[in-house]
Design a protein around this motif. Structure first.
Motif, short mmCIF file in Angstrom:
data_model
loop_
_atom_site.label_atom_id
_atom_site.label_comp_id
_atom_site.label_asym_id
_atom_site.label_seq_id
_atom_site.Cartn_x
_atom_site.Cartn_y
_atom_site.Cartn_z
N GLU A 25 0.84 -1.20 0.00
CA GLU A 25 0.00 0.00 0.00
C GLU A 25 0.87 1.24 0.00
N ALA A 26 0.59 2.14 -0.94
CA ALA A 26 1.34 3.39 -1.02
C ALA A 26 0.49 4.45 -1.69
N ALA A 27 0.39 5.60 -1.07
CA ALA A 27 -0.32 6.75 -1.64
C ALA A 27 -1.75 6.41 -2.04
N GLY A 28 -2.42 5.61 -1.20
CA GLY A 28 -3.82 5.32 -1.42
C GLY A 28 -4.11 4.27 -2.45
N THR A 29 -3.11 3.49 -2.83
CA THR A 29 -3.32 2.43 -3.80
C THR A 29 -2.44 1.23 -3.44
N LEU A 30 -2.56 0.17 -4.20
CA LEU A 30 -1.73 -1.03 -4.02
C LEU A 30 -0.89 -1.26 -5.25
N VAL A 31 0.38 -1.59 -5.02
CA VAL A 31 1.25 -1.92 -6.14
C VAL A 31 1.95 -3.24 -5.87
N PRO A 88 -5.74 9.46 -12.45
CA PRO A 88 -5.30 8.96 -13.76
C PRO A 88 -3.79 8.81 -13.82
N ALA A 89 -3.35 8.02 -14.76
CA ALA A 89 -1.91 7.78 -14.93
C ALA A 89 -1.20 9.06 -15.34
N SER A 90 -0.10 9.35 -14.69
CA SER A 90 0.76 10.48 -15.06
C SER A 90 2.07 10.32 -14.32
N ALA A 91 3.11 10.98 -14.81
CA ALA A 91 4.38 10.95 -14.10
C ALA A 91 4.25 11.57 -12.72
N LYS A 92 3.45 12.62 -12.62
CA LYS A 92 3.25 13.27 -11.33
C LYS A 92 2.62 12.32 -10.33
N ARG A 93 1.58 11.57 -10.75
CA ARG A 93 0.93 10.60 -9.87
C ARG A 93 1.91 9.50 -9.48
N TYR A 94 2.66 9.00 -10.44
CA TYR A 94 3.58 7.91 -10.14
C TYR A 94 4.73 8.37 -9.24
N ALA A 95 5.13 9.63 -9.34
CA ALA A 95 6.15 10.14 -8.43
C ALA A 95 5.64 10.15 -6.99
N VAL A 96 4.36 10.47 -6.80
CA VAL A 96 3.77 10.42 -5.46
C VAL A 96 3.80 8.99 -4.93
N VAL A 97 3.42 8.04 -5.77
CA VAL A 97 3.46 6.62 -5.37
C VAL A 97 4.90 6.22 -5.04
N LEU A 98 5.83 6.62 -5.87
CA LEU A 98 7.24 6.27 -5.67
C LEU A 98 7.76 6.81 -4.34
N LEU A 99 7.50 8.06 -4.07
CA LEU A 99 8.01 8.65 -2.82
C LEU A 99 7.38 8.00 -1.59
N ALA A 100 6.15 7.55 -1.71
CA ALA A 100 5.53 6.82 -0.61
C ALA A 100 6.15 5.43 -0.45
N ASN A 116 12.28 4.12 -16.78
CA ASN A 116 12.12 4.15 -18.23
C ASN A 116 10.86 4.92 -18.59
N SER A 117 10.96 5.87 -19.53
CA SER A 117 9.81 6.58 -20.07
C SER A 117 9.06 7.32 -18.96
N ILE A 118 7.78 6.98 -18.72
CA ILE A 118 7.06 7.63 -17.63
C ILE A 118 7.69 7.28 -16.28
N GLY A 119 8.30 6.09 -16.19
CA GLY A 119 9.02 5.72 -14.97
C GLY A 119 10.24 6.60 -14.76
N GLY A 120 10.91 6.97 -15.86
CA GLY A 120 12.03 7.89 -15.75
C GLY A 120 11.58 9.28 -15.35
N ALA A 121 10.45 9.73 -15.89
CA ALA A 121 9.91 11.04 -15.51
C ALA A 121 9.52 11.06 -14.04
N ALA A 122 8.88 9.99 -13.56
CA ALA A 122 8.52 9.90 -12.15
C ALA A 122 9.76 9.90 -11.26
N ALA A 123 10.80 9.17 -11.67
CA ALA A 123 12.04 9.14 -10.90
C ALA A 123 12.70 10.51 -10.88
N LEU A 124 12.63 11.22 -12.00
CA LEU A 124 13.21 12.56 -12.07
C LEU A 124 12.49 13.51 -11.10
N ILE A 125 11.16 13.47 -11.09
CA ILE A 125 10.40 14.31 -10.17
C ILE A 125 10.76 13.97 -8.72
#
Length: 292
Positions: A25-31, A88-100, A116-125
Motif C-alpha cells: 500500500e502506497a499513496a492510497g493504492t496497491l502496487v 489517472p496515470a501520469s508521471a506526477k501521480r507515479y512520483a507520489v506513489v514512488l516517494l511513498a 524508463n519513459s514515464i518511470g524515468g519522468a517519475a524518478a526525475l520528479i
C-alpha cells in the motif's frame, strides 16, 4: 486499505512482476513489488503499459553481483490493481506513489533508481523533490525533457485519439497497436516482452490514453526540475527512439549537473533492446559511485 481486488487478466499479469511478489500500500493504492537478491538496492520503474517483467533479465545479471533488484508494477499494470484513488496515470501521480514506496521498501537505505519513459519522468520528479531518499538515477528515455511545442502537441493529440479508440474497442486497434510497438521496442532480446505487451494492449489502452493526455499538460515539462537535480545521473538513451527522441530532449538533458549520457541500440528501452551494453554501462556507473 479498503480496496476491491478485481482479478487481473492473464495478459496483463504476464507483463508484470512474476511470483513471488507482494502487494504494498502506497499513496492510497496497491502496487505489486518483487524483490530478488541482497546487497546494493536497485529499484526498477517501467514505462506505461509495460511492467516489472521488463527487468527480469537485468535482475538475472545483477543479483549474482551483489545487488537487490526491486521491481514495481505501476497501478493498473501487471499484477497491481487499478488505482484505488482513481487518479489517472501520469508521471506526477507515479512520483507520489514512488516517494511513498521508498521508506516502505528501503527504510533509510538509498536505492539506485532505474526509470524508463514515464518511470524515468517519475524518478526525475522524485529525485528533484527528495534527493536524500536515493543514491543515483539511471534515466532511460525519460519523458518530460522535450519542449511542449506545437510538434509535441500534435503528436500527443494523435496518440491520445489512438489510445482512446482502443479503449472504445475499435476493431482495428489490436493490429495497429502491434505495428506501433515495432516503433517502441526492437531487437531479438525484446521480442518476448514486446509480444506480452502487445497482447495486453487493448486492455491497457485507457491507461495509455491517460498517460499521453498528461504529457501535454504544463506540469509535464520537467526541464527546470532536471537542471536542478542534485544526484548522479546516467542517461541511458536508446538512440532510435522516434517518440521520445534524443534530438528533442538533448537540450534539457545536457544541462543536468552530475550527468553522463550513453547511447544504445534500440527504440525506447536500452535494458531490453541492448541488454549486454546496458548492463556494462550500469556496472561502470555504479563502480564510479563507490557503492560497492
Amino acid at each position: 486499505m479498503n480496496q476491491s481486488l478485481l482479478p487481473v487478466s492473464s495478459f496483463r499479469a504476464a507483463v508484470g512482476v512474476q511470483k513471488p511478489y507482494d502487494l504494498v500500500e502506497a499513496a492510497g493504492t496497491l502496487v505489486a513489488v518483487s524483490r530478488r537478491g541482497a546487497g546494493t538496492p536497485v529499484l526498477c520503474l517501467h514505462a506505461t503499459a509495460h511492467g516489472g517483467r521488463d527487468f527480469e533479465n537485468l535482475a538475472e545479471v545483477l543479483v549474482p553481483q551483489g545487488f537487490e533488484v526491486v521491481c514495481v508494477d505501476w497501478p493498473g499494470h501487471g499484477a497491481s490493481p487499478t488505482d484505488a484513488s482513481r487518479e489517472p496515470a501520469s508521471a506526477k501521480r507515479y512520483a507520489v506513489v514512488l516517494l511513498a514506496l521508498l521508506p516502505l521498501l528501503f527504510g533509510k537505505a538509498k536505492p539506485i533508481i532505474i526509470g524508463n519513459s514515464i518511470g524515468g519522468a517519475a524518478a526525475l520528479i522524485a529525485g528533484h523533490d527528495q534527493p536524500e531518499a536515493m543514491s543515483a538515477l539511471v534515466l532511460c528515455n525519460p519523458g518530460g525533457l522535450a519542449p511542449l511545442d506545437p510538434v509535441a502537441a500534435r503528436v500527443i493529440k494523435l496518440l491520445v485519439a489512438f489510445f482512446n479508440a482502443g479503449a472504445r474497442g475499435a476493431s482495428w486497434f489490436p493490429k495497429a497497436f502491434e505495428l506501433y510497438y515495432r516503433l517502441v521496442l526492437s531487437g531479438p532480446a525484446a521480442h518476448a516482452q514486446r509480444a506480452r505487451i502487445v497482447a495486453a494492449g487493448p486492455e491497457m489502452a485507457p491507461v495509455l490514453a491517460q498517460a499521453w493526455h498528461s504529457f501535454g499538460q504544463v506540469d509535464a515539462d520537467l526541464a527546470e526540475r532536471a537542471q536542478a537535480l542534485n544526484l548522479p545521473v546516467l542517461f541511458a538513451w536508446a538512440k532510435s527512439d522516434q517518440i521520445v527522441a534524443w534530438s528533442r530532449s538533448k537540450r534539457a538533458a545536457e544541462k543536468v549537473p552530475h550527468a553522463r549520457v550513453e547511447f544504445f541500440r534500440g527504440n525506447h528501452a536500452a535494458f531490453l533492446e541492448d541488454p549486454q551494453a546496458f548492463q556494462s554501462a550500469f556496472l561502470r556507473f555504479v563502480r564510479n559511485l563507490h557503492l560497492q
